[in-house]
Design a protein around this motif. Structure first.
Motif, PDB file in Angstrom:
ATOM      1  N   PHE A   1       0.995  -1.228  -0.011  1.00 27.23           N
ATOM      2  CA  PHE A   1       0.090   0.159  -0.149  1.00 27.23           C
ATOM      3  C   PHE A   1       0.988   1.199  -0.124  1.00 27.23           C
ATOM      4  O   PHE A   1       1.889   1.251   0.577  1.00 27.23           O
ATOM      5  N   LEU A   2       0.344   2.188  -0.569  1.00 20.32           N
ATOM      6  CA  LEU A   2       1.170   3.544  -0.397  1.00 20.32           C
ATOM      7  C   LEU A   2       0.281   4.633   0.306  1.00 20.32           C
ATOM      8  O   LEU A   2      -0.790   4.552   0.223  1.00 20.32           O
ATOM      9  N   THR A   3       1.196   4.633   1.305  1.00 23.65           N
ATOM     10  CA  THR A   3       0.512   5.580   2.537  1.00 23.65           C
ATOM     11  C   THR A   3       1.221   7.097   2.471  1.00 23.65           C
ATOM     12  O   THR A   3       2.060   7.352   2.152  1.00 23.65           O
ATOM     13  N   THR A   4      -0.116   7.942   2.599  1.00 25.25           N
ATOM     14  CA  THR A   4       0.137   9.411   2.851  1.00 25.25           C
ATOM     15  C   THR A   4      -0.894   9.886   4.001  1.00 25.25           C
ATOM     16  O   THR A   4      -1.700   9.157   4.281  1.00 25.25           O
ATOM     17  N   GLN A   5      -0.168  11.175   4.480  1.00 19.41           N
ATOM     18  CA  GLN A   5      -1.105  11.620   5.623  1.00 19.41           C
ATOM     19  C   GLN A   5      -2.081  12.783   5.263  1.00 19.41           C
ATOM     20  O   GLN A   5      -1.631  13.727   4.498  1.00 19.41           O
ATOM     21  N   LEU A   6      -3.379  12.374   5.452  1.00 11.71           N
ATOM     22  CA  LEU A   6      -4.231  13.558   5.071  1.00 11.71           C
ATOM     23  C   LEU A   6      -4.424  14.464   5.998  1.00 11.71           C
ATOM     24  O   LEU A   6      -4.861  15.748   5.642  1.00 11.71           O
ATOM     25  N   ALA A   7      -4.192  14.459   7.170  1.00 15.73           N
ATOM     26  CA  ALA A   7      -4.051  15.087   8.424  1.00 15.73           C
ATOM     27  C   ALA A   7      -3.313  14.526   9.620  1.00 15.73           C
ATOM     28  O   ALA A   7      -3.216  13.211   9.452  1.00 15.73           O
ATOM     29  N   LYS A   8      -3.201  15.155  10.485  1.00 14.94           N
ATOM     30  CA  LYS A   8      -2.197  14.469  11.936  1.00 14.94           C
ATOM     31  C   LYS A   8      -3.227  13.599  12.477  1.00 14.94           C
ATOM     32  O   LYS A   8      -4.488  13.832  12.697  1.00 14.94           O
ATOM     33  N   GLY A   9      -2.734  12.419  12.555  1.00 11.50           N
ATOM     34  CA  GLY A   9      -3.546  11.222  12.918  1.00 11.50           C
ATOM     35  C   GLY A   9      -4.385  10.452  11.961  1.00 11.50           C
ATOM     36  O   GLY A   9      -5.240   9.774  12.320  1.00 11.50           O
ATOM     37  N   VAL A  10      -4.401  10.969  10.678  1.00 16.26           N
ATOM     38  CA  VAL A  10      -5.303  10.502   9.812  1.00 16.26           C
ATOM     39  C   VAL A  10      -4.457   9.969   8.277  1.00 16.26           C
ATOM     40  O   VAL A  10      -3.770  10.928   7.744  1.00 16.26           O
ATOM     41  N   SER A  11      -4.555   8.728   8.268  1.00 11.78           N
ATOM     42  CA  SER A  11      -3.688   8.001   7.190  1.00 11.78           C
ATOM     43  C   SER A  11      -4.301   7.271   6.211  1.00 11.78           C
ATOM     44  O   SER A  11      -5.357   6.836   6.554  1.00 11.78           O
ATOM     45  N   LEU A  12      -3.955   7.737   4.893  1.00  9.68           N
ATOM     46  CA  LEU A  12      -4.580   7.123   3.595  1.00  9.68           C
ATOM     47  C   LEU A  12      -3.734   6.034   3.025  1.00  9.68           C
ATOM     48  O   LEU A  12      -2.473   6.161   2.731  1.00  9.68           O
ATOM     49  N   HIS A  13      -4.313   4.877   2.927  1.00  7.78           N
ATOM     50  CA  HIS A  13      -3.332   3.832   2.525  1.00  7.78           C
ATOM     51  C   HIS A  13      -4.178   3.241   1.008  1.00  7.78           C
ATOM     52  O   HIS A  13      -5.052   2.918   1.214  1.00  7.78           O
ATOM     53  N   ILE A  14      -3.371   3.209  -0.141  1.00  8.77           N
ATOM     54  CA  ILE A  14      -3.876   3.023  -1.317  1.00  8.77           C
ATOM     55  C   ILE A  14      -3.195   1.926  -2.122  1.00  8.77           C
ATOM     56  O   ILE A  14      -1.973   1.999  -2.017  1.00  8.77           O
ATOM     57  N   ARG A  15      -4.029   0.884  -2.425  1.00  9.94           N
ATOM     58  CA  ARG A  15      -3.306  -0.220  -3.212  1.00  9.94           C
ATOM     59  C   ARG A  15      -3.828  -0.176  -4.565  1.00  9.94           C
ATOM     60  O   ARG A  15      -4.978  -0.393  -4.893  1.00  9.94           O
ATOM     61  N   GLN A  16      -3.284   0.394  -5.602  1.00  7.36           N
ATOM     62  CA  GLN A  16      -3.676   0.355  -7.097  1.00  7.36           C
ATOM     63  C   GLN A  16      -3.292  -1.042  -7.596  1.00  7.36           C
ATOM     64  O   GLN A  16      -2.383  -1.373  -7.573  1.00  7.36           O
ATOM     65  N   THR A  17      -4.493  -1.838  -8.062  1.00  4.96           N
ATOM     66  CA  THR A  17      -4.336  -2.940  -8.808  1.00  4.96           C
ATOM     67  C   THR A  17      -5.476  -3.437  -9.612  1.00  4.96           C
ATOM     68  O   THR A  17      -6.787  -2.750  -9.373  1.00  4.96           O
ATOM     69  N   ALA A  18      -5.185  -4.033 -10.663  1.00  2.00           N
ATOM     70  CA  ALA A  18      -6.062  -4.459 -11.612  1.00  2.00           C
ATOM     71  C   ALA A  18      -6.748  -5.623 -11.213  1.00  2.00           C
ATOM     72  O   ALA A  18      -7.554  -6.605 -12.267  1.00  2.00           O
ATOM     73  N   GLN A  19      -6.468  -6.376  -9.941  1.00  3.13           N
ATOM     74  CA  GLN A  19      -6.863  -7.608  -9.759  1.00  3.13           C
ATOM     75  C   GLN A  19      -8.320  -7.913  -9.363  1.00  3.13           C
ATOM     76  O   GLN A  19      -8.919  -8.993  -9.637  1.00  3.13           O
ATOM     77  N   PHE A  20      -9.075  -6.683  -9.084  1.00  4.86           N
ATOM     78  CA  PHE A  20     -10.596  -6.820  -8.832  1.00  4.86           C
ATOM     79  C   PHE A  20     -11.227  -5.756  -9.802  1.00  4.86           C
ATOM     80  O   PHE A  20     -10.812  -4.692 -10.395  1.00  4.86           O
ATOM     81  N   LYS A  21     -12.542  -6.261  -9.997  1.00  2.99           N
ATOM     82  CA  LYS A  21     -13.187  -5.374 -10.879  1.00  2.99           C
ATOM     83  C   LYS A  21     -14.184  -4.223  -9.938  1.00  2.99           C
ATOM     84  O   LYS A  21     -15.121  -3.747 -10.483  1.00  2.99           O
ATOM     85  N   THR A  22     -13.943  -4.559  -8.853  1.00  5.90           N
ATOM     86  CA  THR A  22     -14.577  -3.480  -7.659  1.00  5.90           C
ATOM     87  C   THR A  22     -13.501  -2.453  -6.998  1.00  5.90           C
ATOM     88  O   THR A  22     -12.415  -2.751  -7.231  1.00  5.90           O
TER      89      THR A  22
END
Length: 420
Positions: free
Chosen positions: A2-23
């Motif tokens: 997962f690629l992690t970034t901070q949206l605010a102090k104490g708020v973490s966003l974790h994104i996994r870009q993958t074509a594995q799923f249709k959802t």
């Protein structure tokens, strides 16, 4: 992973870009220290948020709109891990890539925003009739533990082992704490959750990462909050009752045994303890299954589980009450032979393969990827299946023997029929 970034102090966003799923899958987790009061309030809160909001005043209208969004799934729930209580919101929606003309993803994000930030309120509090209805639903959920004898026996064992401890606090709270919830106190719990909880946001799907970041900043405008340090495991000062027997109206006896280990999640020997549990009672090739159930025919089922957050190992079995003493003896015998080093190469090989395959199977779903990463990210190292497969592969029979020698029986709980 997962690629992690901070949206605010104490708020973490974790994104996994993958074509594995249709959802596209979203999971938002609000965390705070675990108490019975908070657990009760937050469980009622999840029920209330799940069924209505400012835009959709009834559950029927809310569900109908989800159906219109090509069967989008949205639900709230609660759980616990270690000393923390978690409110979670999961959303799964179809990826627009697979639709001819649609804007489902944006509609789902708008709904996600509505469900979180625009609750169904009346005079700045939750609607009394809805709160009372959902309180009854939560109380029924808690009460259901007492009707399921296996769950009840495990509940009683954890109470005996770790009274007034996170290990024995239900993620749903208690019936008494649920009854104490009011529309106003629920609004306070809701406001506190949004403003103060540590938050992790997960996204898995074939999406543009930068575009998704910008969309989520608008859909989830969480502000800064104080970051709570992870609490160390709570020291246990009292010694539990060694043996407890209770009787209820039932036929099959429930024999549950609790053990302690100094090896917690994240400990350098954590992987070795996972192997120990697999050989002891975790799988169909384990010593408990092969000897208590198959060889001696003493149990309808017999298995063990390792609660790594609390440093506990549990053995659960269903037996005829007349077999209690012999069953305990044979269970103790299996731990003793492991402590003496009687661990075969086949048991090691099979357990390592089972653990690896379980991990791979979990990662076959977007939800599984989120849950695995959410747990293992606390180890502050890059998580991969290969890393853990290699770690398990290095475990020897001598390592497992040392783990077994650190496992200490603390309490035996037996639930049987009144006529026995």
């Amino acid at each position: 992973m997962f690629l992690t970034t901070q949206l605010a102090k104490g708020v973490s966003l974790h994104i996994r870009q993958t074509a594995q799923f249709k959802t596209v899958n979203f999971s938002i987790k609000w965390r705070r220290p675990l108490t019975e009061k908070d657990a009760a309030e937050r469980t009622v809160l999840t029920n209330v948020l799940q069924h209505s909001n400012e835009r959709f005043k009834t559950s029927a209208a809310f569900r109908s709109y989800l159906d219109d969004l090509f069967g989008t799934i949205l639900y709230f729930d609660t759980s616990k891990r270690g000393n923390e209580h978690t409110v979670l919101m999961n959303v799964e929606t179809v990826n627009d890539h697979y639709l001819a003309d649609s804007n489902v993803l944006n509609d789902a994000l708008e709904l996600l925003h509505t469900a979180i930030f625009k609750p169904n309120l009346e005079n700045d509090a939750f609607v009394p009739a809805i709160v009372e209805r959902e309180k009854e639903m939560v109380k029924q959920r808690i009460q259901s533990i007492f009707d399921d004898k296996s769950r009840y026996a495990q509940y009683r064992l954890t109470q005996i082992l770790r009274p007034n401890h996170p290990a024995s606090i239900s993620a749903n709270g208690t019936i008494e704490q649920v009854e104490a919830v009011t529309p106003a106190s629920l609004k306070q719990a809701y406001d506190s959750m949004l403003a103060n909880d540590t938050i992790d946001i997960y996204v898995v799907g074939d999406i543009d990462v930068e575009e998704m970041k910008e969309k989520l900043k608008k859909a989830l405008p969480f502000g800064d909050r104080e970051v709570h340090e992870k609490q160390a495991p709570i020291e246990v000062e009292t010694k539990p009752e060694a043996y407890t027997r209770e009787r209820q109206e039932m036929k099959q006896g429930k024999l549950h045994i609790g053990y302690s280990t100094p090896v917690y999640f994240g400990h350098e020997d954590f992987a070795k303890m996972q192997i120990f549990n697999g050989i002891f009672g975790g799988y169909a090739h384990s010593k408990l299954f092969m000897n208590v159930r198959e060889r001696e025919s003493l149990a309808y089922y017999a298995s063990s589980s390792y609660s790594s957050q609390y440093g506990l190992v549990f053995v659960v079995s269903g037996i005829e009450p007349s077999n209690e003493k012999k069953a305990v003896d044979v269970i103790n015998e299996q731990l003793k032979v492991m402590q003496d080093g009687e661990i075969s190469e086949l048991e090691l090989t099979q357990t390592k393969a089972m653990l690896t395959n379980q991990l791979k199977e979990a990662l076959d779903s977007a939800r599984g990827q989120i849950e695995i990463y959410d747990q293992y990210k606390d180890l502050n190292e890059a998580f991969t299946v290969d890393t853990w497969a290699a770690r398990w592969q290095e475990v020897t029979a001598e390592d497992v023997q040392k783990m077994a020698q650190q496992v200490n029986q603390e309490a035996v709980y037996f639930l049987s029929g009144k006529e026995d």
